[in-house]
Design a protein around this motif. Structure first.
Motif, mmCIF file in Angstrom:
data_model
loop_
_atom_site.group_PDB
_atom_site.id
_atom_site.type_symbol
_atom_site.label_atom_id
_atom_site.label_comp_id
_atom_site.label_asym_id
_atom_site.label_seq_id
_atom_site.Cartn_x
_atom_site.Cartn_y
_atom_site.Cartn_z
ATOM 1 N N VAL A 217 -2.270 8.074 7.495
ATOM 2 C CA VAL A 217 -2.649 6.663 7.388
ATOM 3 C C VAL A 217 -1.986 5.836 8.495
ATOM 4 C CG1 VAL A 217 -2.515 4.599 5.931
ATOM 5 C CG2 VAL A 217 -3.072 6.826 4.923
ATOM 6 N N THR A 218 -0.740 6.177 8.806
ATOM 7 C CA THR A 218 -0.041 5.444 9.871
ATOM 8 C C THR A 218 -0.797 5.554 11.187
ATOM 9 O OG1 THR A 218 2.111 5.768 8.815
ATOM 10 C CG2 THR A 218 2.105 5.282 11.174
ATOM 11 N N ARG A 219 -1.311 6.740 11.482
ATOM 12 C CA ARG A 219 -2.013 6.958 12.748
ATOM 13 C C ARG A 219 -3.463 6.463 12.698
ATOM 14 N NH1 ARG A 219 2.073 9.975 12.090
ATOM 15 N NH2 ARG A 219 3.276 10.891 13.797
ATOM 16 N N GLU A 220 -4.058 6.453 11.515
ATOM 17 C CA GLU A 220 -5.451 6.030 11.398
ATOM 18 C C GLU A 220 -5.600 4.507 11.352
ATOM 19 O OE1 GLU A 220 -8.368 7.784 11.323
ATOM 20 O OE2 GLU A 220 -7.269 9.618 11.801
ATOM 21 N N SER A 221 -4.713 3.854 10.577
ATOM 22 C CA SER A 221 -4.907 2.403 10.373
ATOM 23 C C SER A 221 -3.628 1.587 10.458
ATOM 24 C CB SER A 221 -5.543 2.166 9.001
ATOM 25 O OG SER A 221 -4.633 2.572 7.976
ATOM 26 N N GLY A 222 -2.489 2.256 10.558
ATOM 27 C CA GLY A 222 -1.229 1.501 10.536
ATOM 28 C C GLY A 222 -0.983 0.823 9.202
ATOM 29 N N TRP A 223 -1.550 1.360 8.122
ATOM 30 C CA TRP A 223 -1.453 0.829 6.758
ATOM 31 C C TRP A 223 -2.098 -0.556 6.631
ATOM 32 C CZ3 TRP A 223 -0.256 3.587 2.547
ATOM 33 C CH2 TRP A 223 0.410 4.819 2.735
ATOM 34 N N ASN A 224 -3.119 -0.804 7.433
ATOM 35 C CA ASN A 224 -3.873 -2.057 7.352
ATOM 36 C C ASN A 224 -5.139 -1.801 6.535
ATOM 37 O OD1 ASN A 224 -5.314 -4.416 7.713
ATOM 38 N ND2 ASN A 224 -5.346 -4.305 9.956
ATOM 39 N N ILE A 225 -5.258 -2.443 5.359
ATOM 40 C CA ILE A 225 -6.379 -2.129 4.469
ATOM 41 C C ILE A 225 -7.717 -2.638 5.007
ATOM 42 C CG2 ILE A 225 -4.882 -2.142 2.441
ATOM 43 C CD1 ILE A 225 -6.077 -4.881 1.711
ATOM 44 N N THR A 226 -7.680 -3.533 5.980
ATOM 45 C CA THR A 226 -8.941 -4.046 6.538
ATOM 46 C C THR A 226 -9.173 -3.557 7.973
ATOM 47 O OG1 THR A 226 -7.839 -6.075 7.302
ATOM 48 C CG2 THR A 226 -8.860 -6.112 5.093
ATOM 49 N N ALA A 227 -8.427 -2.530 8.373
ATOM 50 C CA ALA A 227 -8.579 -2.014 9.739
ATOM 51 C C ALA A 227 -9.999 -1.477 9.928
ATOM 52 C CB ALA A 227 -7.562 -0.919 10.000
ATOM 53 N N ARG A 228 -10.587 -1.823 11.080
ATOM 54 C CA ARG A 228 -11.933 -1.355 11.380
ATOM 55 C C ARG A 228 -11.951 -0.789 12.800
ATOM 56 N NH1 ARG A 228 -16.824 -2.502 9.136
ATOM 57 N NH2 ARG A 228 -15.907 -4.239 7.944
ATOM 58 N N PRO B 44 0.815 -1.219 0.000
ATOM 59 C CA PRO B 44 0.000 0.000 0.000
ATOM 60 C C PRO B 44 0.851 1.272 0.000
ATOM 61 C CG PRO B 44 -0.907 -1.597 1.524
ATOM 62 C CD PRO B 44 0.405 -2.156 1.059
ATOM 63 N N GLN B 45 1.993 1.223 0.697
ATOM 64 C CA GLN B 45 2.856 2.410 0.731
ATOM 65 C C GLN B 45 3.420 2.732 -0.651
ATOM 66 O OE1 GLN B 45 2.894 -0.107 2.882
ATOM 67 N NE2 GLN B 45 3.524 0.537 4.973
ATOM 68 N N SER B 46 3.877 1.705 -1.364
ATOM 69 C CA SER B 46 4.458 1.947 -2.694
ATOM 70 C C SER B 46 3.378 2.408 -3.671
ATOM 71 C CB SER B 46 5.151 0.683 -3.201
ATOM 72 O OG SER B 46 4.220 -0.382 -3.358
ATOM 73 N N ILE B 47 2.166 1.876 -3.499
ATOM 74 C CA ILE B 47 1.070 2.313 -4.375
ATOM 75 C C ILE B 47 0.773 3.792 -4.126
ATOM 76 C CG2 ILE B 47 -1.371 2.015 -4.902
ATOM 77 C CD1 ILE B 47 -1.039 -0.952 -4.138
ATOM 78 N N ALA B 48 0.682 4.152 -2.856
ATOM 79 C CA ALA B 48 0.395 5.550 -2.513
ATOM 80 C C ALA B 48 1.513 6.470 -2.976
ATOM 81 C CB ALA B 48 0.202 5.683 -0.997
ATOM 82 N N ALA B 49 2.769 6.033 -2.830
ATOM 83 C CA ALA B 49 3.903 6.846 -3.254
ATOM 84 C C ALA B 49 3.867 7.093 -4.753
ATOM 85 C CB ALA B 49 5.215 6.178 -2.858
ATOM 86 N N GLY B 50 3.329 6.143 -5.499
ATOM 87 C CA GLY B 50 3.244 6.319 -6.942
ATOM 88 C C GLY B 50 2.090 7.200 -7.376
ATOM 89 N N MET B 51 1.199 7.543 -6.435
ATOM 90 C CA MET B 51 0.025 8.342 -6.788
ATOM 91 C C MET B 51 0.165 9.829 -6.411
ATOM 92 S SD MET B 51 -2.870 5.558 -5.602
ATOM 93 C CE MET B 51 -4.292 6.529 -6.090
ATOM 94 N N MET B 52 1.325 10.194 -5.811
ATOM 95 C CA MET B 52 1.502 11.606 -5.398
ATOM 96 C C MET B 52 2.979 11.890 -5.242
ATOM 97 S SD MET B 52 0.118 11.061 -1.492
ATOM 98 C CE MET B 52 -1.083 9.833 -2.008
ATOM 99 N N ASP B 53 3.323 13.186 -5.171
ATOM 100 C CA ASP B 53 4.733 13.536 -5.011
ATOM 101 C C ASP B 53 5.191 13.217 -3.591
ATOM 102 O OD1 ASP B 53 4.508 15.873 -3.185
ATOM 103 O OD2 ASP B 53 3.478 16.796 -4.874
ATOM 104 N N SER B 54 6.488 13.219 -3.388
ATOM 105 C CA SER B 54 7.060 12.751 -2.127
ATOM 106 C C SER B 54 6.617 13.582 -0.924
ATOM 107 C CB SER B 54 8.592 12.754 -2.221
ATOM 108 O OG SER B 54 9.077 14.069 -2.505
ATOM 109 N N THR B 55 6.488 14.906 -1.125
ATOM 110 C CA THR B 55 6.083 15.765 -0.011
ATOM 111 C C THR B 55 4.677 15.432 0.442
ATOM 112 O OG1 THR B 55 7.497 17.555 -0.804
ATOM 113 C CG2 THR B 55 5.753 18.145 0.745
ATOM 114 N N GLN B 56 3.756 15.331 -0.492
ATOM 115 C CA GLN B 56 2.377 15.007 -0.166
ATOM 116 C C GLN B 56 2.261 13.571 0.354
ATOM 117 O OE1 GLN B 56 0.005 17.228 0.013
ATOM 118 N NE2 GLN B 56 1.312 18.854 -0.823
#
Length: 237
Positions: free
Chosen positions: A166-177, A146-158
């Motif tokens: 995302v780290t604080r909201e879900s810890g990069w877990n796509i099924t976090a609830r 997920p991190q590499s996908i996100a990095a490819g969708m925006m510039d490094s600063t954003q």
């Protein structure tokens, strides 16, 4: 002029004459009578009159001088008051002009800062929109984390700001609830079904969740970094 002796003598004669006729003699008050010698002469009277005139003239001159000094002092005080009033008015006008200029400068700076920020947001949105359009589509094989996908969708600063959230909201877990609210996925959409607008596979595809989260941050805050600034204050976004 008649002397006191003469006047006395005349009184005596009158008294004798009255006595001789059988009448009771009356005493004559010669002491209280005004003596002819006490009456001032014409020269003395003129001198006295002249003295009175001189005194009167001196008094008038003194009064005129006092009035003149009072008028001069009043004029001086008025001139000083007028000068002070003008100085106060000039200072007030200068202060008002300075305050108006400061307010205008502050407004100009604020407007310039707002315009610069708006331009930066517009540029970021444009860049993010282009990046998002070229990112993997929902349902496609991503072949990465997920991190590499996100990095490819925006510039490094954003991306860094996006990653912080995302780290604080879900810890990069796509099924976090979230057990309390029911928020779901990488960006904790509430409800999770909102992400269906980005793809039907929103429950399992990180690209779909990232695409939706990126669109939400851009639409709501202007960019992921603006969303991150809000999150740091409120611990939510």
């Amino acid at each position: 002029m008649a002397s006191a002796t003469a006047v006395t003598a005349v009184g005596a004669v009158v008294g004798v004459a009255s006595s001789s006729q059988g009448a009771t003699p009356q005493p004559v008050d010669v002491a209280g009578a005004t003596l002819l010698a006490d009456v001032p002469s014409a020269t003395q009277a003129q001198t006295i009159s002249d003295n009175f005139a001189v005194q009167s003239s001196a008094q008038r001159q003194s009064a005129d001088l006092a009035a003149q000094k009072a008028a001069q002092e009043a004029a001086r005080l008025k001139a000083a008051a007028d000068a002070q009033a003008k100085a106060d008015a000039d200072k007030a006008a200068a202060d008002a002009a300075a305050a108006q200029k400061a307010a205008a400068d502050a407004k100009a700076k604020a407007d310039a800062a707002a315009a610069q920020q708006a331009a930066a947001r517009a540029a970021a949105k444009s860049q993010l929109s282009t990046t998002t359009d070229s990112a993997p589509t929902a349902g496609s094989s991503t072949g990465g984390s997920p991190q590499s996908i996100a990095a490819g969708m925006m510039d490094s600063t954003q991306f860094q700001c996006f990653s912080n959230i995302v780290t604080r909201e879900s810890g990069w877990n796509i099924t976090a609830r979230n057990p309390s609210s029911g928020a779901y996925g990488l960006v904790q959409a509430l409800p999770g079904s909102k992400m269906a607008s980005a793809g039907s596979d929103w429950q399992t595809n990180p690209a779909t969740q990232i695409k939706w989260g990126l669109g939400y941050m851009n639409a709501t805050y202007g960019s992921p970094c603006d969303a991150w600034s809000f999150w740091q204050v409120h611990h939510a976004y």
